[in-house]
Enzyme design. Structure first.
Site, PDB file in Angstrom:
ATOM      1  N   ALA A 161      -8.198   1.098   2.537  1.00 23.91           N
ATOM      2  CA  ALA A 161      -7.014   1.639   1.867  1.00 23.91           C
ATOM      3  C   ALA A 161      -6.104   0.514   1.406  1.00 23.91           C
ATOM      4  O   ALA A 161      -6.310  -0.656   1.748  1.00 23.91           O
ATOM      5  CB  ALA A 161      -6.249   2.581   2.794  1.00 23.91           C
ATOM      6  N   ASN A 162      -5.088   0.863   0.625  1.00 24.66           N
ATOM      7  CA  ASN A 162      -4.024  -0.040   0.227  1.00 24.66           C
ATOM      8  C   ASN A 162      -2.744   0.316   0.975  1.00 24.66           C
ATOM      9  O   ASN A 162      -2.595   1.448   1.458  1.00 24.66           O
ATOM     10  CB  ASN A 162      -3.777   0.038  -1.284  1.00 24.66           C
ATOM     11  CG  ASN A 162      -4.875  -0.632  -2.076  1.00 24.66           C
ATOM     12  OD1 ASN A 162      -5.453  -1.613  -1.626  1.00 24.66           O
ATOM     13  ND2 ASN A 162      -5.179  -0.102  -3.242  1.00 24.66           N
ATOM     14  N   ARG A 163      -1.794  -0.630   1.021  1.00 19.76           N
ATOM     15  CA  ARG A 163      -0.544  -0.423   1.766  1.00 19.76           C
ATOM     16  C   ARG A 163       0.503   0.293   0.907  1.00 19.76           C
ATOM     17  O   ARG A 163       1.584  -0.238   0.651  1.00 19.76           O
ATOM     18  CB  ARG A 163       0.012  -1.763   2.243  1.00 19.76           C
ATOM     19  CG  ARG A 163      -0.904  -2.544   3.171  1.00 19.76           C
ATOM     20  CD  ARG A 163      -0.265  -3.883   3.532  1.00 19.76           C
ATOM     21  NE  ARG A 163      -1.145  -4.742   4.299  1.00 19.76           N
ATOM     22  CZ  ARG A 163      -1.265  -4.721   5.615  1.00 19.76           C
ATOM     23  NH1 ARG A 163      -0.542  -3.866   6.312  1.00 19.76           N
ATOM     24  NH2 ARG A 163      -2.086  -5.544   6.227  1.00 19.76           N
ATOM     25  N   SER A 164       0.190   1.468   0.454  1.00 18.46           N
ATOM     26  CA  SER A 164       1.130   2.209  -0.399  1.00 18.46           C
ATOM     27  C   SER A 164       1.713   3.386   0.378  1.00 18.46           C
ATOM     28  O   SER A 164       0.986   4.133   1.025  1.00 18.46           O
ATOM     29  CB  SER A 164       0.408   2.732  -1.651  1.00 18.46           C
ATOM     30  OG  SER A 164       1.240   3.608  -2.373  1.00 18.46           O
TER      31      SER A 164
END
Length: 409
Positions: free
Chosen positions: A216-219
């Site tokens: 995942a991304n840190r959004s």
């Protein structure tokens, strides 16, 4: 954005009343005159002296105030304003509003007004989810009142968490600006995006490795959700395709919840056509070629298991190069840690976007998961630098820019 506007701020009795102090400051920064009304309960949490000092105005507290009521002051408060904000709005006050009770100054003003009302609820999650509160909410929405929040998070009560926190003052101020943007041309009833359909992606995607792990991304989704809320407040029909986030759905939007990049792409295709598409999600670039059906265990060798990655579909490029689905305005986001403008300009060209919202997400910026953002708008005509702003204000500025583009002769 609120220059010359008169706003009555009704503060009711809850622990979130302290946020009203910051809200006064933010409304005044935007040019508004703030006329505070405090319930008796509110005065148990913050003082009229503090409120009056920040507002630089008389604080109204009593329906039977001899000085204020000699010329029916509660009617003047109800009518001589551009907007009424109720922040925080407790479950008790919402119940009184829904049933037309006017037993103090705040409820009398609300019952007598013919102006728009923006409500920012704040209460314990159990109170917010109670059937009585849900009925009162529906009644007030049907009566035409506008709502922002509540948000999800920790409560004042030890160990309590859930949906019930009052929205942050910056978000409330931006919602007020959006409601009072009726001077902008192009929208029916003062709504500059009325009749428009906008598709927005927000949040991260989760690409499974096995049943318990993912890429995942840190959004946080805060920026994309703020854009969706601002677009809905401006009258647009908003379809929000959201990855896994912990923040509540924006009011007035249709939300499609997805997990992976492939699910997000399919949801976007299904939601189109639209007038505008805003690809704000932080989509994972890669996924595991074959995610395991069971949790991957250590084998004792000390060597990690092989993980074969394949590239995910590029949603922005797919829509940009799709002749029938591409909207008249396609906006992408470029979250970069180096060569910000060069990378954004390359993305603009390669993916056939109209605008790229570029921002530096280096670890020291605090953008990922934070409440503020510094963006640059990159287009074929050049680069437009914006100052550091709350994400809610970034959203409002972007929505206003979109409205100007769509409504240009």
């Amino acid at each position: 954005m609120l220059d010359g506007k008169r706003i009555v701020l009704i503060i009711s009795g809850g622990i979130a009343a302290y946020k009203a102090l910051d809200l006064i400051r933010r409304l005044r920064e935007r040019g508004a005159r703030v006329l505070p009304v405090m319930t008796k309960g509110a005065q148990n949490f913050i003082t009229p002296l503090a409120v009056g000092a920040l507002a630089a105005e008389k604080v109204f507290t009593d329906l039977f105030d001899r000085e204020a009521e000699h010329d029916v002051g509660h009617i003047r408060l109800a009518r001589d304003n551009d907007l009424i904000i109720v922040a925080p709005a407790t479950a008790d006050l919402m119940a009184k509003m829904a049933h037309g009770i006017a037993d103090d100054l705040a409820t009398a003003v609300l019952l007598a007004t013919d102006k728009p009302v923006l409500v920012a609820p704040a209460m314990n999650p159990k109170m917010w989810s109670h059937p009585a509160t849900r009925r009162n909410l529906k009644t007030l929405q049907n009566d035409g009142l506008h709502f922002i929040g509540p948000d999800q998070g920790e409560m004042a009560e030890k160990g309590e968490a859930g949906v019930g926190r009052m929205s942050e003052p910056a978000a409330v101020a931006e919602a007020a600006s959006a409601l009072l943007s009726g001077s902008k041309p192009g929208g029916a009833g003062g709504k500059p995006l009325a009749g428009r359909h906008i598709v927005i992606t927000s949040g991260p995607t989760h690409e499974p490795i096995d049943p318990v792990r993912y890429i995942a991304n840190r959004s946080s989704g805060k920026q994309g959700h703020a854009i969706a809320a601002a677009a809905a407040a401006a009258g647009a029909r908003v379809t929000l395709v959201s990855g896994p986030v912990t923040i509540p759905d924006p009011p007035g939007t249709e939300v499609i919840h997805v997990e992976s990049a492939r699910e997000m792409l399919q949801a976007v295709k299904t939601a189109l056509p639209a007038d505008v598409a805003i690809m704000a999600a932080a989509v994972a670039d890669w996924r595991s070629e074959n995610d395991a059906s069971q949790k991957i265990k250590k084998d004792g060798s000390g060597a990690p298991p092989a993980l074969c990655l394949v590239e995910n579909p590029d949603i922005l490029a797919t829509i940009g190069h799709h002749d029938s689905l591409r909207p008249m305005l396609l906006i992408g986001f470029a979250a970069e840690t180096q060569n910000l403008i060069e990378n954004a300009q390359s993305k603009l060209q390669r993916k056939r976007a109209d605008w790229i919202v570029a921002n530096d997400v280096s670890p020291n910026t605090g953008v990922m998961g934070g409440d503020r953002n510094t963006v640059r708008i990159v287009s074929k005509s050049g680069v437009e630098d914006w100052p550091e702003l709350d994400k809610a204000e970034v959203a409002l500025r972007l929505v206003n820019r979109i409205a100007d583009f769509l409504n240009a002769d």
